[in-house]
Design an enzyme around this catalytic site. Structure first.
Site, PDB file in Angstrom:
ATOM      1  N   ASP A  18       0.232  23.440 -38.896  1.00 45.09           N
ATOM      2  CA  ASP A  18       1.385  22.993 -39.843  1.00 45.09           C
ATOM      3  C   ASP A  18       2.163  22.157 -38.703  1.00 45.09           C
ATOM      4  O   ASP A  18       2.189  22.614 -37.381  1.00 45.09           O
ATOM      5  CB  ASP A  18       2.055  24.362 -40.049  1.00 45.09           C
ATOM      6  CG  ASP A  18       2.722  24.112 -41.579  1.00 45.09           C
ATOM      7  OD1 ASP A  18       2.014  23.299 -42.333  1.00 45.09           O
ATOM      8  OD2 ASP A  18       3.760  24.873 -41.644  1.00 45.09           O
TER       9      ASP A  18
ATOM     10  N   PHE B 173       1.229  19.730 -31.763  1.00 44.57           N
ATOM     11  CA  PHE B 173       1.842  20.248 -30.541  1.00 44.57           C
ATOM     12  C   PHE B 173       2.639  19.566 -29.778  1.00 44.57           C
ATOM     13  O   PHE B 173       3.621  20.123 -28.866  1.00 44.57           O
ATOM     14  CB  PHE B 173       0.439  20.838 -29.478  1.00 44.57           C
ATOM     15  CG  PHE B 173      -0.426  21.823 -29.997  1.00 44.57           C
ATOM     16  CD1 PHE B 173      -0.058  23.174 -29.991  1.00 44.57           C
ATOM     17  CD2 PHE B 173      -1.661  21.546 -30.483  1.00 44.57           C
ATOM     18  CE1 PHE B 173      -0.990  24.162 -30.817  1.00 44.57           C
ATOM     19  CE2 PHE B 173      -2.388  22.498 -30.805  1.00 44.57           C
ATOM     20  CZ  PHE B 173      -1.969  23.794 -31.013  1.00 44.57           C
TER      21      PHE B 173
END
Length: 225
Positions: free
Chosen positions: A64, A77
Site C-alpha cells: 500500500d 518504500f
C-alpha cells in the site's frame, strides 16, 4: 486519473480496456472529490514513469502507499528527500549497510534506484489519507498483477524481490525458470528480526551478474550538507 507513461501503454493496453479499470478510475476520481488521497494524482504512476518497461532489471513488490501526510509519491518504500525516513525503509537501509557496506543515507528518496532499472511497484497505487489499505480490493491489484505479468513476459530475465507474505503470493505470476526471485521477510518493524541478515542486496547483485546485467549502484546520495 493520470495517463500511463508511454513505454507501458502498449503492454498494458488490453488492461486499460477492461471494465474493471474504468470502474477503478471512476472510484479513485470520486474518492479524490470526497477525501484526501495519496499520492497526488500526477504521481500515481511515478514508478512506471521512473522505470520504463524496457529498462526493468529488478522489480520490488511493495503493498500500500504510505498514508501519512507528504509521504507517498508513487514509488514503493520511497519518500521525498525532505520527508523523515519511514521505519520499513530504515530497516532496508540497515540491511543494505550490513550486507554490502554502503552508508545509511540521510533521506529516503529512492529515485537513483528507479533510474537504474529498479521498478518500485506497490500492489495498490492509491490510499485515503491516514486510512491504511482503504483502497485495497478496488481493482488496483488486477492492474499491478498485469504489470508484473508484462515484466515476466519480456525476453530478458529480471530479478523479482518479494518481501513478506503479501509479495510472495505473486510467485504464481512469475516464470521461475527464466527469472530470479529474491524473497524474505518484510522489512517492517513487525518482522525486521527475520528480515535482517537476509542479504537481499548481494543476492540481487549476484543474480544480475549471472544474467550479464550491469550491477545496481545502491548508493543514495545525502541531501543535507
Amino acid at each position: 486519473m493520470q495517463t500511463l507513461p508511454e513505454s507501458w501503454r502498449p503492454v498494458l493496453a488490453e488492461e486499460l480496456a477492461k471494465p474493471y479499470y474504468a470502474e477503478l478510475t471512476a472510484y479513485v476520481d470520486a474518492e479524490r472529490k470526497e477525501h484526501q488521497i495519496f499520492p497526488p494524482e500526477d504521481e500515481v504512476f511515478a514508478a512506471l514513469e521512473a522505470t520504463p518497461y524496457q529498462d526493468v532489471r529488478v522489480l520490488v513488490v511493495g503493498q500500500d502507499p504510505y498514508h501519512d501526510d507528504n509521504q507517498a509519491h508513487g514509488m514503493s518504500f520511497s519518500v521525498r528527500p525532505e520527508v523523515r525516513i519511514p521505519p520499513s525503509l530504515r530497516n532496508i537501509y540497515k540491511e543494505m549497510n550490513a550486507d554490502i557496506g554502503l552508508p545509511i543515507p540521510d533521506n529516503g528518496y529512492l529515485m537513483p534506484w528507479a533510474q537504474q532499472g529498479v521498478l518500485l511497484l506497490n500492489t495498490v497505487l492509491t490510499v485515503r489519507a491516514h486510512e491504511a489499505a482503504s483502497h485495497k480490493g478496488k481493482g488496483w491489484e488486477k492492474f499491478t498483477d498485469a504489470v508484473i505479468k508484462a515484466v515476466n513476459d519480456r525476453d530478458e530475465p529480471v530479478v523479482f524481490v518479494l518481501w513478506g507474505g503479501h509479495a510472495k503470493k505473486k510467485i504464481s505470476l512469475i516464470d521461475t525458470a527464466k527469472h530470479t526471485i529474491v524473497q524474505g521477510a518484510h522489512p517492517s518493524p513487525l518482522s525486521a528480526k527475520l528480515f535482517h541478515g537476509s542479504k537481499p542486496f548481494s543476492q540481487i547483485d549476484a543474480a544480475l551478474a549471472a544474467m550479464g546485467h550491469k550491477a545496481i549502484d545502491w548508493t543514495i546520495p545525502n541531501v543535507k550538507k
